[in-house]
Write a protein that holds these residues in place. Structure first.
Motif, short mmCIF file in Angstrom:
data_model
loop_
_atom_site.label_atom_id
_atom_site.label_comp_id
_atom_site.label_asym_id
_atom_site.label_seq_id
_atom_site.Cartn_x
_atom_site.Cartn_y
_atom_site.Cartn_z
N TYR A 53 5.67 -2.61 11.86
CA TYR A 53 4.23 -2.28 11.18
C TYR A 53 3.87 -1.87 10.69
O TYR A 53 4.94 -0.68 10.11
CB TYR A 53 3.87 -2.40 12.44
N ALA A 54 3.26 -1.18 9.18
CA ALA A 54 3.20 -0.59 8.42
C ALA A 54 1.18 0.19 8.76
O ALA A 54 0.21 0.08 9.88
CB ALA A 54 2.84 -0.90 7.36
N LYS A 55 1.02 1.78 8.64
CA LYS A 55 0.46 2.53 9.91
C LYS A 55 0.22 3.21 9.10
O LYS A 55 1.18 4.22 8.24
CB LYS A 55 0.82 3.21 11.16
N ASN A 56 -1.48 3.96 8.84
CA ASN A 56 -1.59 4.77 7.98
C ASN A 56 -3.28 5.69 8.76
O ASN A 56 -3.10 5.72 9.86
CB ASN A 56 -2.27 4.45 6.68
N ASP A 57 -3.50 6.44 8.14
CA ASP A 57 -4.59 7.10 9.02
C ASP A 57 -5.75 6.12 9.52
O ASP A 57 -6.57 6.36 10.78
CB ASP A 57 -5.53 8.10 8.14
N MET A 58 -5.82 4.47 9.30
CA MET A 58 -6.99 4.14 9.88
C MET A 58 -5.99 2.73 10.67
O MET A 58 -6.86 2.72 11.75
CB MET A 58 -6.98 2.67 8.38
N GLY A 59 -4.98 2.57 11.12
CA GLY A 59 -4.47 2.10 12.21
C GLY A 59 -3.24 1.50 11.88
O GLY A 59 -2.07 1.84 10.48
N GLU A 94 1.22 16.29 10.11
CA GLU A 94 2.08 16.69 10.65
C GLU A 94 3.23 16.14 9.85
O GLU A 94 3.19 15.51 9.05
CB GLU A 94 2.23 15.45 11.88
N CYS A 95 4.35 17.22 10.55
CA CYS A 95 6.02 16.86 9.74
C CYS A 95 6.77 15.94 9.86
O CYS A 95 7.24 17.30 11.12
CB CYS A 95 6.65 18.09 8.70
N PHE A 128 9.78 6.84 7.20
CA PHE A 128 8.79 6.83 5.64
C PHE A 128 9.78 6.03 5.20
O PHE A 128 9.40 6.38 3.67
CB PHE A 128 8.38 8.03 5.90
N ASN A 129 11.10 5.26 5.48
CA ASN A 129 11.89 4.67 4.35
C ASN A 129 11.99 3.03 4.86
O ASN A 129 10.95 3.02 5.66
CB ASN A 129 13.25 4.82 4.39
N ASN A 130 12.46 2.65 4.22
CA ASN A 130 12.37 0.82 4.18
C ASN A 130 13.51 0.66 5.09
O ASN A 130 13.94 -0.90 5.11
CB ASN A 130 12.02 0.16 3.26
N ARG A 131 14.58 1.21 6.02
CA ARG A 131 15.95 0.94 6.91
C ARG A 131 15.79 1.65 7.82
O ARG A 131 15.30 2.78 7.96
CB ARG A 131 17.15 1.15 5.96
N ASP A 150 0.44 -1.40 -0.09
CA ASP A 150 0.17 -0.28 -0.04
C ASP A 150 0.92 1.74 -0.06
O ASP A 150 0.29 2.45 -0.19
CB ASP A 150 -1.18 -0.03 1.60
N GLU A 151 2.19 1.17 -0.42
CA GLU A 151 3.22 1.94 -0.17
C GLU A 151 2.79 3.33 -0.74
O GLU A 151 2.33 4.45 -0.44
CB GLU A 151 4.24 2.33 0.20
N LYS A 152 2.73 2.60 -2.14
CA LYS A 152 2.58 3.61 -3.57
C LYS A 152 0.96 4.59 -3.77
O LYS A 152 0.51 5.99 -4.20
CB LYS A 152 3.00 2.80 -4.57
N LYS A 153 0.26 3.44 -2.86
CA LYS A 153 -1.22 3.93 -2.88
C LYS A 153 -1.74 5.25 -1.69
O LYS A 153 -2.38 5.68 -2.46
CB LYS A 153 -2.16 2.37 -2.96
N ASP A 154 -0.52 5.08 -0.90
CA ASP A 154 -0.76 5.96 0.17
C ASP A 154 -0.17 6.76 1.00
O ASP A 154 1.08 6.51 0.79
CB ASP A 154 -1.75 5.29 1.32
N ASP A 155 0.29 8.00 0.73
CA ASP A 155 1.29 8.59 0.91
C ASP A 155 1.66 8.91 2.00
O ASP A 155 2.91 9.95 3.06
CB ASP A 155 0.91 10.20 -0.38
N ARG A 156 0.45 8.39 2.99
CA ARG A 156 0.56 8.85 3.85
C ARG A 156 0.98 7.95 5.21
O ARG A 156 1.18 7.55 6.20
CB ARG A 156 -0.77 10.07 4.84
N LEU A 157 1.31 6.86 4.48
CA LEU A 157 1.93 5.61 5.14
C LEU A 157 3.19 5.55 5.66
O LEU A 157 4.27 6.09 4.79
CB LEU A 157 1.73 3.88 3.48
N HIS A 158 3.61 4.96 6.86
CA HIS A 158 5.36 4.64 7.13
C HIS A 158 5.07 3.74 8.07
O HIS A 158 3.62 3.01 8.10
CB HIS A 158 5.05 5.86 8.65
N TYR A 159 6.09 3.76 9.43
CA TYR A 159 6.19 1.90 9.54
C TYR A 159 6.85 2.65 11.19
O TYR A 159 7.03 3.62 11.37
CB TYR A 159 8.04 2.06 9.18
N VAL A 160 6.39 1.53 11.83
CA VAL A 160 6.53 1.38 12.88
C VAL A 160 7.48 -0.26 13.52
O VAL A 160 7.22 -0.29 13.48
CB VAL A 160 5.84 1.49 14.64
N VAL A 161 9.13 0.16 14.28
CA VAL A 161 9.49 -0.70 14.16
C VAL A 161 9.59 -0.87 16.15
O VAL A 161 9.72 -0.06 17.41
CB VAL A 161 11.00 0.15 15.01
N ASP A 162 9.25 -2.61 16.02
CA ASP A 162 9.27 -2.61 17.83
C ASP A 162 10.25 -3.58 17.80
O ASP A 162 10.82 -4.17 17.17
CB ASP A 162 7.83 -3.54 18.16
#
Length: 1363
Positions: free
Chosen positions: A1231-1237, A1288-1289, A1211-1214, A1182-1194
């Motif tokens: 985890y991938a995260k967007n406005d839906m969760g 947010e930026c 917003f990167n993959n490293r 979904d990264e190309k479809k959603d410009d607000r998608l980002h990642y969370v690392v646990d």
């Protein structure tokens, strides 16, 4: 302000000035800047509106408009390329309000066509734009110029034979010099192929081969230009006049850029139009269809209309308004039912077709209507066939801008015997102009022909005068020398020549024609015998021609006069009226008619290519300039193509011979006579006919087709048909119609069948007129069917109730009424009634029992009405009771009672009843209030009294009240209006007190006032209901009393049914401006507002119209947008625009349609630096479809046994995890995260760095000086960022250095470390900054500076905030 100079004059640049070319926002404008740097607030000149190229007819007013900007205000000058601009022919104007400069050219001439330049100058630079003026020549100048272009001789060849062989080269030179009006090409590019011939004739173009070649080239060029702005263009419909007085043309096209601007030009002048309101020029767009309209067309609207898109011509069409009027208008027609009605009119000029309207609907030729035009196209006829009552109404004829109307009145058949039956079709016609119309048309035709002949004669006379002057001038200049035309060689060895190259006749004029055919030269020669012809050429002759021009060598010849005089070339004989196709009936005469321009030429007739001559069956007639071919008693073999030829000109037409069904008139007259028979007898109908087989024969009875049955026999043959109806009954009576049809036509014959029978019984009910002690009178209705004969008598019988016998009273005549005076008081009687005709006596009808002299009192009369009141007399009036008690009313009693008393007293003496239904009561006392009632009297006595009248005071009449005052509107809605007023002032002897008020209303389009209340109201307020929304009304209030109505008081102005004007504004306290919706769910956006009048609501998505699947529901106070099933592409900013006459308001909401994110792909772990681990993973789908998608690392530690977040907003993959201890096991989840969760987690393999346990050896070495200090450096630089508002930026980078560098964030060179609006962190060299709520002020350049005592480094990025 204006300076006049030549167009090519250039002012030199002053010393110290520069010339910097700049680009203007307006295409085609060139700007030159004189200084390198402009002062604050200063600017170079520029055009906000540039002049537009103009093509206009000669004699009209031409003007260029321009609006310029610049500081200081520029000086505007106008120039032209060829010639000076003098103030006598040019006018310069400036509008200080709009800032518009104009160059006006009243009564523009052809020599003013040129390229013009408009300059705008100030001390900092200049701006220039170029525009072209094209002038269309009209009238004699245009025809003369075109004739010169066709007849002028460019070069006189030295060798006539060589000229004949080089025809192609000669034509090519002519073609290059041929100049045709650009308007001609514009019309051809948008016209249908069927219109090419008429357009070429209008502009005088005859070389069709060259025309088609040139047209194809221009079409290719135009299509290439149109491809830049239009994806598809089709269904081009030329402009046409509508019966409503408007004109429309339409086209379908798909624009590449929906924001492209559409322009409309008339004769090269841009005209404004509106896409929403009804103005002079309008545009309606439905999908891809564009309809341009011209409302209220007048003669000034004629011209060439062009549609342009971004400067590219798309469509051109010409509006021609015929100059025609009605010499004879259509007249009202009174027609009987099932009769034909004819409307006829005569025009002042010929027209092929006019528009007929019936009851506001267009009427076309068909089964119901016949629309015909006379041969001279002056008389136009509309026939309404088989008129019915529904056809009644107004019919109109529309010719150009003129129209006339008339009524068609259809009268119903009043024959009582035809009630409920279908009427027979009539063969007569009502209306029509008759001989008067033909007389007016002939006079007008003669007048038009006379005008044409006079114009031709004047043109020829003028041309001959100019030719004579030119010839005289040429003869005076040089002496003519004879020129010998050499013999044309026709041998096979040379190039092939036409059969007859040049035929030179005496006293003919020189003419050279340049087209695709060989050149034919005719010169005026002296009479005389030619020289001896060549022996081998019998058809070619050698002639000596005396030239009027001196001919030298081709390069040395000096031309001082025109080789061909400027004269109108005699075209010879030609057809002024061609043949028309004729359809003749076999056995009748057929006539083919044409008209020549001269009476002296004979015509030759051909049939199917073979010449025909006069015979017994064929007459060839010559009447003046008319040529007729009359074929007598046409036969089928006479059909074919006929041609008339005169002097090489020809006209053709088809003769079609048809053999439709025909009936002998005598047989038809005999057949149409009604057939009268008695019931039970047989009826026979026979009719003979002729016509081409096969024929279809049908018989009808009252419109219903008859088929073979036991009592119906139909005989058919090729020459006759018979219908036999056996044992006819009365119901068989009606219309008998025979219809014969074949491929050539159809004919009908109608007759009537009358079956006689005895009448049906008289009809009930029986109404008792009088039932008294001495008389019984009653009436009844005639029989429903008299059997085809009128009723001659009614036969009566009577029985007294209680007796068995019936007494015959005999025949009483044909009137359905009887009065019996031989009765006994109180007895009851019963009657039998029979009807008698010539065919017999009907069955009887029996009446109910009727009693003579019963005690039946009359009912109460109506409530007495006060006619007038005075101090000594009160006038009353009433109506008779509905129930008279079965006897005549003998009179009335009137009673009165004072107000407050219970005692009624009779006004008239008891033995003197009042005979009339009105009475003047004089026994009254002044000032006392009375009421009255009335009772009726018959032979039985006094009946019930009426209801009491209203109270009335015995006093003289009052004066009407005056006008109400302070009339005003208290409140209004779309359907109601509330009024208030003050009662009028009472003045004794002038105006009395008002007792009530009437409120009257008049719509703006109606001249009549209507009262809103039927009875007067006492209060001084009233609410009018039932108004039409947004309609205009006039309102007034009338005061009234016993003396009558006073003068009305109107409002000062009309009112509109609408609430008080309110500028649109939204009433929601909390309006959402951002929504997140899961894909597949419905979306609803609701806005509540308040506005008056009712606003126009428009929804936009990202500034464009909504897709079709989005629905909008509007009410007076709210609007809702709904997307039934949302998709990701529905994401955007939705804007609502609420607009009315007072103003407009807008609001926007951003909708983001997204879905639960999908987890990232496989995770890879790598150790690049001891004590750290670099985590990399495959991006989420979904990264190309959603410009607000980002990642969370646990991270999970084997010692702590808990999961905790180590990184967010990636917003990167490293990611590089630090503080990795040897001997511990680590696991990571992404985890991938967007406005839906959050998405599901992607888990890494276990990461462990083994702890090596080695033996400890200590070997001391010589100590050496070693340092680990390094200068700062960025291992991960900043990235460019774009963020929507209110989001947010997150910015981050990685910096290394020893000792640890000090990091400072800057925005536009201003430090942000102490700014609380930015959240800044620095963890193990990872520097980050978070902007919580991004706004327009956050746009700019951001810089990170890392420094220690070893050095300093910078890293910069840019944040772009979207609207």
């Amino acid at each position: 302000m204006f300076k006049i100079r030549k167009a090519k004059e250039e002012q030199p640049t002053a010393a110290g000035q520069v010339k910097i070319k700049k680009k203007s926002r307006v295409p085609g404008v060139m700007i030159t800047q004189y200084v390198e740097v402009l002062s604050d607030g200063m600017s170079t000149p520029d055009f906000t509106r540039k002049p537009i190229a103009l093509t206009i007819q000669e004699g009209k007013m031409a003007f260029f408009r321009a609006i310029v900007t610049g500081n200081p205000t520029p000086v505007v000058t106008w120039m032209r390329n060829n010639g000076e601009i003098d103030e006598e022919r040019y006018k310069f104007t400036f509008d200080s309000i709009s800032g518009e400069h104009q160059l006006q050219m009243p009564d523009v001439c052809a020599d003013q066509a040129d390229t013009y330049k408009c300059y705008a100058r100030n001390e900092f630079g200049k701006a220039v734009v170029t525009v072209t003026l094209n002038v269309i020549e009209v009238g004699y100048k245009k025809s003369k110029a075109m004739k010169e272009s066709r007849t002028a001789i460019r070069e006189l060849p030295e060798d006539f034979k060589r000229n004949l062989r080089s025809t192609v080269d000669f034509e090519s030179r002519e073609e290059k010099k041929l100049e045709i009006d650009e308007q001609f090409w514009e019309l051809l590019l948008s016209a249908d192929k069927r219109e090419y011939e008429s357009i070429c004739a209008q502009y005088g173009v005859t070389d069709f081969c060259w025309l088609l070649k040139k047209l194809n080239e221009k079409k290719l060029e135009r299509e290439q230009e149109q491809e830049k702005v239009v994806e598809k263009l089709c269904n081009l419909k030329p402009i046409e006049l509508k019966p409503s007085g408007a004109a429309e043309f339409e086209l379908e096209m798909s624009l590449k850029d929906p924001k492209s601007k559409i322009f409309l030009f008339k004769d090269g002048v841009m005209i404004p139009f509106d896409a929403e309101t009804e103005v002079k020029h309008g545009l309606k767009r439905v999908g891809k269809k564009f309809v341009f309209s011209i409302n209220g067309v007048n003669p000034e609207d004629a011209g060439l209309y062009q549609v342009e898109i971004d400067g590219v011509k798309i469509f051109s069409t010409e509006l021609k308004i015929p100059d025609v009027d009605f010499l004879v208008k259509i007249q009202d027609v009174n027609a009987e039912e099932r009769e034909d009605a004819v409307f006829q009119c005569v025009l002042s000029h010929p027209m092929k077709k006019i528009c007929w309207m019936g009851k506001n609907n267009p009427v076309e030729h068909g089964d119901k209507y016949d629309v015909t035009v006379s041969d001279d196209m002056l008389i136009h006829t509309l026939m309404v066939k088989d008129c019915l009552l529904l056809d009644k109404g107004i019919y109109s004829a529309v010719a150009g801008l003129k129209s006339c109307s008339a009524w068609l009145i259809v009268e119903n058949n009043k024959d009582p015997s035809m009630v409920g039956k279908k009427k027979a079709r009539k063969t007569t016609c009502a209306g029509g102009g008759g001989d008067d119309v033909l007389k007016v048309a002939r006079e007008q035709q003669a007048k038009l022909q006379k005008e044409r002949d006079e114009l031709i004669a004047k043109a020829k006379e003028k041309a001959e005068e100019e030719a004579a002057e030119a010839a005289a001038a040429a003869a005076a200049a040089e002496e003519p020398e004879p020129v010998e035309i050499p013999e044309v060689d026709a041998t096979p060895k040379t190039e092939p020549q036409p059969k007859k190259q040049a035929e030179i006749k005496p006293e003919t004029k020189a003419e050279v024609v340049a087209d695709s055919k060989p050149i034919v030269v005719e010169e005026k020669v002296k009479e005389g015998k030619p020289e001896e012809p060549a022996p081998d050429s019998a058809k070619e002759k050698e002639v000596v021609v005396e030239e009027k021009e001196y001919v030298q060598e081709k390069r040395q010849r000096e031309r001082r006069g025109p080789l061909v005089p400027e004269t109108v070339t005699d075209p010879g004989v030609y057809f002024t009226g061609g043949l028309s196709d004729v359809t003749a009936v076999i056995g009748n005469d057929a006539e083919l008619l044409c008209k020549l321009s001269s009476e002296d030429y004979d015509a030759t007739w051909y049939k199917d290519g073979k010449e025909i001559t006069a015979t017994e069956d064929i007459d060839i007639i010559k009447e003046g300039s008319y040529r007729k071919l009359v074929i007598k008693n046409c036969k089928e073999e006479d059909a074919g193509k006929y041609k008339c030829e005169a002097d090489g000109r020809k006209t053709e037409a088809m003769l079609n011979v048809e053999d439709p069904p025909r009936i002998n008139p005598d047989d038809l007259a005999e057949f149409m006579k009604p057939v009268i028979i008695k019931a039970g007898k047989d009826a026979s109908f026979k009719l003979t006919f002729v016509g081409r087989e096969p024929m279809k024969i049908q018989w009808y009875n009252d419109g219903e087709e008859l088929m073979e049955e036991s009592n119906i026999k139909i005989e058919k043959s090729s020459s006759h048909s018979r219908l036999i109806l056996t044992k006819c009954q009365r119901r068989t009576t009606g219309e008998i119609k025979m219809k014969i049809k074949n491929e050539c036509g159809m004919i009908e014959a109608i007759t009537k069948l009358i079956v006689l029978a005895k009448p049906t019984p008289p009809q009930s009910p029986v109404d008792v007129i009088e039932s008294s002690s001495s008389c019984i009178e009653f009436k009844w209705r005639p029989p429903k069917d008299s059997g085809g004969c009128p009723v001659t008598n009614y036969i009566m019988e009577r029985q007294q109730i209680g007796r068995n016998s019936w007494q015959k009273l005999g025949k009483i005549g044909p009137e359905p009424k009887y009065r019996d005076t031989d009765v006994d008081h109180g007895r009851k009687y019963c009657y039998h009634i029979r009807a008698e005709t010539e065919q017999g006596i009907s069955d009887m009808i029996e009446t109910d029992d009727i009693q003579a002299g019963t005690k039946a009192y009359p009912g109460p009369p109506s409530t007495p009405r006060i006619v007038s009141a005075f101090k000594d007399c009160i006038n009353l009036a009433w109506t008779a009771p509905a129930n008279t008690g079965g006897a005549n009313i003998l009179g009335y009693n009137v009673e009165k009672r004072k107000n407050g008393s219970n005692l009624w007293g009779t006004v008239n003496p008891p033995d003197e009843p009042i005979k009339a239904k009105q009475y003047a009561v004089k026994d009254v006392v002044e000032g006392i209030e009375y009421e009255f009632r009335v009772s009726a009297i018959n032979m039985s006595g006094v009946g019930d009294t009426s209801q009491p009248s209203e109270f009335v005071i015995a006093r003289d009449p009052k004066k009407p009240p005056g006008k109400v005052t302070d009339l005003k509107v208290m409140d209004s809605t779309y359907s109601t209006l509330s009024l208030s007023w003050t009662k009028p002032v009472e003045e004794e002897g002038v105006q009395d007190e008002a007792k009530g008020y009437f409120v009257e209303l008049r719509p703006a389009e109606s001249p009549e006032w209507g009262r809103c209340n039927t009875s007067p109201i006492v209060v001084t307020t009233f609410t009018i209901v039932g108004l039409k929304s947004m309609a205009m009304y006039w309102v007034r209030v009338v005061a009234t009393n016993e003396g009558g109505d006073g003068e009305p008081q109107e409002l000062n102005n009309y009112i509109i049914a609408m609430p008080p004007p309110v500028r649109p504004h939204f009433t929601d306290k909390k309006m959402k401006n951002f929504m997140v919706v899961k894909a597949g769910n419905s979306v609803r956006i609701n806005f509540n507002f308040k506005a008056s009048p009712m606003p126009v609501i428009t929804w936009l998505k990202d500034g464009l119209p909504l897709p079709k699947y989005v629905t909008v529901s509007n009410t007076d106070t709210s609007s809702q947008l709904m997307i039934p099933s949302s998709e990701r592409h529905d994401t955007g900013i939705y804007t609502i625009v609420v607009k009315n006459l007072v103003g407009q308001e807008t609001s926007s909401v951003e909708i983001r349609v997204t879905d639960d994110p999908k987890p990232p792909g496989p995770i890879e772990l790598e150790e690049n630096v001891p004590g750290t681990v670099t985590i990399s993973w495959t991006a989420s789908p979904d990264e190309k479809k959603d410009d607000r998608l980002h990642y969370v690392v646990d991270k999970h530690d084997s010692v702590k046994h808990t999961w905790h977040t180590v990184a967010e907003h990636l917003f990167n993959n490293r990611f590089t995890a630090v503080n990795i201890m040897p001997g511990r096991q680590y696991k990571f989840r992404i985890y991938a995260k967007n406005d839906m969760g959050l998405s599901a987690a992607s888990e890494s393999p276990i990461w462990e760095v083994n702890k090596k346990k080695e033996k400890f050896f200590l070997k001391l070495q010589d100590s050496k000086t070693y340092t680990l200090e390094t200068s700062p450096s960025f291992s991960v630089p900043l990235k460019m960022h774009q963020s929507p508002q209110r989001y947010e930026c997150y910015m981050s980078c990685a910096v290394t250095g020893n000792p640890r560098p000090h990091v400072t964030w800057y925005k536009n060179n201003i430090s942000l470390n102490t700014n609380t609006n930015y959240y800044i962190t620095n963890t193990c060299g990872v520097c980050s900054m978070l902007i919580l709520n991004v706004g327009p002020k956050d746009s700019g350049d951001y810089t990170v500076v890392a420094e220690n005592y070893l050095g300093r480094v910078e890293c910069s990025t840019k944040l772009d905030v979207k609207d």
